[in-house]
Design a protein around this motif. Structure first.
Motif, PDB file in Angstrom:
ATOM      1  N   ILE A 188      25.958 -38.343  -1.270  1.00 21.79           N
ATOM      2  CA  ILE A 188      27.282 -37.710  -1.390  1.00 21.79           C
ATOM      3  C   ILE A 188      28.068 -38.395  -2.499  1.00 21.79           C
ATOM      4  N   THR A 189      28.664 -37.586  -3.367  1.00 27.73           N
ATOM      5  CA  THR A 189      29.521 -38.078  -4.444  1.00 27.73           C
ATOM      6  C   THR A 189      30.817 -37.283  -4.417  1.00 27.73           C
ATOM      7  N   HIS A 190      31.937 -37.965  -4.670  1.00 30.80           N
ATOM      8  CA  HIS A 190      33.198 -37.215  -4.660  1.00 30.80           C
ATOM      9  C   HIS A 190      34.233 -37.825  -5.586  1.00 30.80           C
ATOM     10  N   ILE A 191      35.180 -36.971  -5.970  1.00 29.43           N
ATOM     11  CA  ILE A 191      36.385 -37.336  -6.721  1.00 29.43           C
ATOM     12  C   ILE A 191      37.538 -36.547  -6.114  1.00 29.43           C
ATOM     13  N   GLY A 192      38.652 -37.207  -5.834  1.00 28.66           N
ATOM     14  CA  GLY A 192      39.822 -36.507  -5.310  1.00 28.66           C
ATOM     15  C   GLY A 192      39.898 -36.548  -3.798  1.00 28.66           C
ATOM     16  N   ASP A 193      40.483 -35.508  -3.190  1.00 32.08           N
ATOM     17  CA  ASP A 193      40.691 -35.520  -1.746  1.00 32.08           C
ATOM     18  C   ASP A 193      39.928 -34.415  -1.009  1.00 32.08           C
ATOM     19  N   SER A 194      38.988 -33.762  -1.673  1.00 35.54           N
ATOM     20  CA  SER A 194      38.058 -32.915  -0.930  1.00 35.54           C
ATOM     21  C   SER A 194      37.105 -33.841  -0.187  1.00 35.54           C
ATOM     22  N   ARG A 195      36.833 -33.532   1.063  1.00 36.86           N
ATOM     23  CA  ARG A 195      36.213 -34.519   1.948  1.00 36.86           C
ATOM     24  C   ARG A 195      34.808 -34.135   2.408  1.00 36.86           C
ATOM     25  N   ALA A 196      34.093 -35.157   2.893  1.00 43.68           N
ATOM     26  CA  ALA A 196      32.825 -34.977   3.598  1.00 43.68           C
ATOM     27  C   ALA A 196      32.958 -35.629   4.964  1.00 43.68           C
ATOM     28  N   TYR A 197      32.525 -34.913   5.996  1.00 46.88           N
ATOM     29  CA  TYR A 197      32.498 -35.422   7.367  1.00 46.88           C
ATOM     30  C   TYR A 197      31.057 -35.430   7.863  1.00 46.88           C
ATOM     31  N   TRP A 198      30.737 -36.429   8.678  1.00 45.42           N
ATOM     32  CA  TRP A 198      29.416 -36.545   9.292  1.00 45.42           C
ATOM     33  C   TRP A 198      29.599 -36.344  10.787  1.00 45.42           C
ATOM     34  N   ILE A 199      29.062 -35.246  11.314  1.00 42.81           N
ATOM     35  CA  ILE A 199      29.215 -34.926  12.732  1.00 42.81           C
ATOM     36  C   ILE A 199      27.890 -35.143  13.443  1.00 42.81           C
ATOM     37  N   THR A 200      27.897 -35.952  14.498  1.00 41.93           N
ATOM     38  CA  THR A 200      26.734 -36.162  15.352  1.00 41.93           C
ATOM     39  C   THR A 200      27.103 -35.738  16.773  1.00 41.93           C
ATOM     40  N   LYS A 201      26.191 -35.908  17.702  1.00 40.03           N
ATOM     41  CA  LYS A 201      26.473 -35.568  19.093  1.00 40.03           C
ATOM     42  C   LYS A 201      27.488 -36.526  19.715  1.00 40.03           C
ATOM     43  N   TYR A 202      27.772 -37.633  19.015  1.00 41.44           N
ATOM     44  CA  TYR A 202      28.647 -38.657  19.571  1.00 41.44           C
ATOM     45  C   TYR A 202      30.047 -38.653  18.965  1.00 41.44           C
ATOM     46  N   ASN A 203      30.157 -38.232  17.712  1.00 42.36           N
ATOM     47  CA  ASN A 203      31.451 -38.413  17.051  1.00 42.36           C
ATOM     48  C   ASN A 203      31.513 -37.607  15.759  1.00 42.36           C
ATOM     49  N   CYS A 204      32.705 -37.602  15.197  1.00 42.03           N
ATOM     50  CA  CYS A 204      32.948 -36.995  13.880  1.00 42.03           C
ATOM     51  C   CYS A 204      33.554 -38.066  12.989  1.00 42.03           C
ATOM     52  N   HIS A 205      32.897 -38.372  11.881  1.00 44.67           N
ATOM     53  CA  HIS A 205      33.363 -39.429  10.987  1.00 44.67           C
ATOM     54  C   HIS A 205      33.642 -38.870   9.593  1.00 44.67           C
ATOM     55  N   GLN A 206      34.809 -39.166   9.062  1.00 40.79           N
ATOM     56  CA  GLN A 206      35.096 -38.854   7.664  1.00 40.79           C
ATOM     57  C   GLN A 206      34.430 -39.929   6.817  1.00 40.79           C
ATOM     58  N   VAL A 207      33.470 -39.558   5.985  1.00 42.12           N
ATOM     59  CA  VAL A 207      32.696 -40.548   5.239  1.00 42.12           C
ATOM     60  C   VAL A 207      33.200 -40.742   3.815  1.00 42.12           C
ATOM     61  N   THR A 208      34.061 -39.853   3.336  1.00 43.98           N
ATOM     62  CA  THR A 208      34.666 -40.055   2.018  1.00 43.98           C
ATOM     63  C   THR A 208      36.078 -40.611   2.191  1.00 43.98           C
ATOM     64  N   LEU A 209      36.528 -41.331   1.198  1.00 41.94           N
ATOM     65  CA  LEU A 209      37.868 -41.904   1.192  1.00 41.94           C
ATOM     66  C   LEU A 209      38.670 -41.200   0.108  1.00 41.94           C
ATOM     67  N   ASP A 210      39.779 -40.595   0.486  1.00 44.04           N
ATOM     68  CA  ASP A 210      40.579 -39.833  -0.478  1.00 44.04           C
ATOM     69  C   ASP A 210      40.983 -40.697  -1.669  1.00 44.04           C
ATOM     70  N   ASP A 211      40.910 -40.109  -2.846  1.00 43.74           N
ATOM     71  CA  ASP A 211      41.383 -40.794  -4.056  1.00 43.74           C
ATOM     72  C   ASP A 211      42.880 -40.545  -4.212  1.00 43.74           C
ATOM     73  N   ASP A 212      43.657 -41.058  -3.266  1.00 47.04           N
ATOM     74  CA  ASP A 212      45.101 -40.871  -3.337  1.00 47.04           C
ATOM     75  C   ASP A 212      45.817 -42.217  -3.293  1.00 47.04           C
ATOM     76  N   VAL A 213      47.121 -42.175  -3.417  1.00 44.77           N
ATOM     77  CA  VAL A 213      47.917 -43.401  -3.504  1.00 44.77           C
ATOM     78  C   VAL A 213      47.808 -44.221  -2.225  1.00 44.77           C
TER      79      VAL A 213
END
Length: 730
Positions: free
Chosen positions: A391-416
């Protein structure tokens, strides 16, 4: 005396109504009721008093596990400078999938402020739905050693791989021993998660100690990998593996062998929608909207979501340009050997991002667009290959990883806000309160690729999972966190299909948010694994040479996780060798300086024109003629800032809620230091045509340093031209 049942306040500021803990939505306004469970770092007995409310808001629901009943209020914020144990939590935010994140602090009644308790957000816990508010079923996730022998061979190696990747970042923040403490090392499905950080006040742990920790796990590993883990442990203890980078390389080789016993099916589905309140759709996605792609794990299919920057001209053009330029490069990916060179693949993905940025920037330049006229876009891109996800990203469009146990946001927004946390300046909840906290610090098309810093990450997949890529049309107002269980989890339980999930998410974005375009891409992994019949051996040959010390400060705009994770300290053998020769180098330098000084004095004494007036020559270097070589001017920095000096913006920069374009010049007019040593600086904007009240701004020196750290401003040197007076004042 019977305690009144605790109530959960609505998170909406204009409501804040109290609701029973069993409710999911506010009974007054219908808003989603955020349930923030926290881990309290401490051993005070009151933290085990289930049912007690601490600090008039934190309900004790388990041993040291609290529920914030007033999530609408900002938690108590500690003084970061006075509490040095806090900074490692902040600076490790880019690893928050595994590392604990600080929520705030709690001062217990009757306790001094210096005994405040750290509160950890999103701790590794197992939670059952609340049916009885007086008996909330919550507990910490299992410790790694307790659950180790129940895992498959690929998961056991995967856990070690995660520890190896975390080793260098935690060592850098003096928290490496956290990975050696079974009490802190918790397991949530396939993920390693730390309960809290243990800070190393004196000696840092070594890879030898990590080898001994691995050695304890080897005997209870799956039969096919006992020899592999034992060989890796021995290599660490005997210093044949001398960096975490080498350790990751060895574990990667083992994962490739184990992956041959894993059957993986990957399905990709996308959709984009204009939304109910927008004139046009500035989002874009790949594969094209409403496309369903089923692929084998050896195929290379990208999933991309782009969000044209709102308020910028041509956002829709920028988002489509980004996708067109990157997809043209996709055939190049297939030429790579994925089994042996994941680092090269991550680098290639970043190069594709840079290529797209150059295409958009050039179009802006050709049309002579400046500042907010420039079109731009965010991007988040996923490349699923076999047992890996890139996964590669720039900005605040996000990637989430969903498993049977939880939902994790794996990208960190490029914001202030995230930048402030990464730099160690503020807690995340505190940073969100600042004006402009959501402003982007980078996006495609805004500047040259040399100033762009994509974040690239690699994940190992050993169980069914869904990766969600989304624009902020859906992710705003925590809609993913609110709906993942009801809308995405059924896909993992075979109770729906991927097209239905995509359509439902777009519907939620439009009905619950509706303020923006909405775009989603789902990548569904279905995994079946069988234990290998043969013995897997560790391959410790031809390892990457141990890295040398990196003296360059990490970039704060969004330096990639790949770069941040690379070891930045010497291998132990190389370090010992350098230390051994340092005294000899020092002696040689001293002798050379003495010889130069003696020669210089001799030349001066034999020179009949030598000026013996010590007052006139006191500032000169020995043997230097002041009339021929003027002294080198002092380097100008924010640390020695003086009145009359000039500051220049290196990129679009926000000061006091106003954005200034690149190459805006400010002259220092007043430097005011108050009794608390907090320096305030008054700047004059060097731009003709402004009203007097528009030319002067006031800013603290600490804020200027934050801008300097982020490479947004620079202090002009005395020999550099500028727009203030074409020369710097002294």
């Amino acid at each position: 005396m019977v305690k009144d049942p605790a109530k959960l306040c609505c998170p909406k500021e204009n409501c804040s109504s109290a609701n029973p803990l069993t409710e999911k939505f506010c009974l007054v306004c219908g808003a989603y009721l955020t349930k923030r469970y926290l881990w309290a770092v401490g051993n005070d007995p009151i933290l085990n008093d289930i049912g007690t409310v601490l600090g008039d808001r934190y309900l004790v629901v388990g041993s040291s596990i609290l529920l914030d009943t007033k999530p609408n209020l900002l938690p108590q914020i500690p003084d970061i400078e006075e509490t040095q144990s806090i900074k490692p939590y902040l600076k490790l935010i880019s690893h928050r999938l595994h590392t604990p994140q600080l929520y705030g602090t709690l001062t217990l009644a009757g306790k001094p402020k210096d005994k405040e308790i750290l509160l950890i957000e999103k701790p590794p816990i197992k939670l059952q739905p609340i049916t009885d508010p007086e008996n909330i079923q919550v507990a910490l996730c299992d410790k790694l050693p307790d659950i180790w022998n129940q895992a498959s061979s690929i998961r056991q190696i995967h856990w070690l791989w995660q520890i190896a990747n975390l080793w260098e970042p935690l060592i850098t923040e003096r928290a490496g021993s956290s990975l050696l403490d079974p009490e802190l090392l918790r397991v949530e499905g396939q993920l390693i998660r730390l309960r809290e950080l243990h800070l190393d006040e004196q000696n840092l742990p070594s890879l030898v100690e990590l080898g001994k920790f691995f050695q304890k796990l080897a005997s209870s590993a799956k039969p096919s990998i006992i020899s592999c883990i034992q060989s890796i442990s021995d290599a660490l203890i005997q210093r044949k593996i001398i960096s975490s980078e080498q350790l990751v390389q060895v574990l990667d080789r083992a994962l490739v062998k184990l992956e041959r016993n894993q059957q993986t099916e990957i399905t990709v589905c996308t959709k984009t929608d204009q939304g109910p309140n927008r004139q046009r759709n500035e989002d874009a996605c790949y594969p094209p909207s409403q496309t369903l792609v089923s692929k084998s794990p050896t195929d290379k299919t990208l999933a991309i979501v782009c969000d044209g920057i709102g308020g910028h001209e041509g956002g829709n053009v920028a988002s489509n340009l980004a996708i067109d330029s990157i997809t043209q490069k996709v055939p190049d990916v297939s030429s790579l050997s994925f089994e042996n060179n994941p680092s090269q693949l991550l680098s290639n993905l970043e190069q594709y991002i840079a290529y797209a940025n150059d295409i958009i920037s050039q179009k802006n330049d050709d049309q002579h667009k400046q500042g907010r006229q420039r079109m731009g876009t965010t991007i988040v891109m996923a490349l699923p290959i076999a047992h890996e996800m890139y996964i590669t990203h720039i900005g605040d469009s996000r990637a989430y990883w969903i498993t049977k146990y939880n939902c994790h946001q794996v990208t960190l927004d490029d914001d202030v806000a995230c930048r402030e946390v990464r730099l160690g300046y503020a807690l995340y909840r505190e940073a969100l309160q600042h004006s402009g906290s959501g402003s982007l610090v980078q996006a495609l098309g805004m500047s040259k690729s040399s100033s762009l810093h994509p974040t690239s990450q690699r994940f190992i997949i050993d169980e069914d999972a869904v990766f969600l890529l989304t624009s902020d049309g859906l992710s705003d107002f925590d809609r993913v966190e609110e709906y993942w269980e009801s809308e995405i989890l059924p896909l993992l339980n075979d109770k729906t299909n991927i097209e239905n999930v995509v359509n439902k998410l777009i519907e939620i974005a439009n009905s619950k948010n509706g303020h923006d375009n909405a775009t989603v891409a789902l990548v569904h992994y279905q995994v079946r694994y069988s234990e290998p019949e043969n013995i897997i051996e560790a391959d410790i040959s031809n390892l990457t040479p141990a890295p040398t010390l990196n003296l360059t400060a990490p970039d704060v705009n969004g330096a990639s996780a790949k770069r941040l994770d690379k070891p930045g300290i010497f291998g132990s053998q190389r370090l010992n060798w350098i230390i051994a020769i340092l005294p000899f180098i020092g002696c040689i330098i001293i002798l050379l300086l003495l010889l130069i000084d003696k020669s210089s004095n001799k030349n001066n004494s034999n020179n009949p024109n030598n000026n013996t007036n010590t007052t006139a020559t006191s500032s000169e270097s020995p043997g230097t003629n002041a009339t021929n070589k003027p002294p080198v001017p002092e380097t100008r920095t924010l640390d020695n800032l003086q009145k009359g000096w000039v500051i220049e913006t290196k990129k679009p920069t926000t000061i006091n809620k106003k954005t200034y374009t690149e190459k805006t010049f400010f002259k220092v007019k007043v430097i005011d230091e108050n009794p608390k040593k907090k320096v305030k600086v008054t700047l004059e904007i060097c731009k003709p045509g402004l009203k007097p009240e528009e030319t002067s701004i006031s800013i603290s020196n600490s804020e200027l340093k934050k801008l300097k750290d982020n490479k947004e401003i620079t202090v002009i040197q005395s020999n550099q031209p500028n727009d203030c007076d074409n020369k710097s004042s002294n």
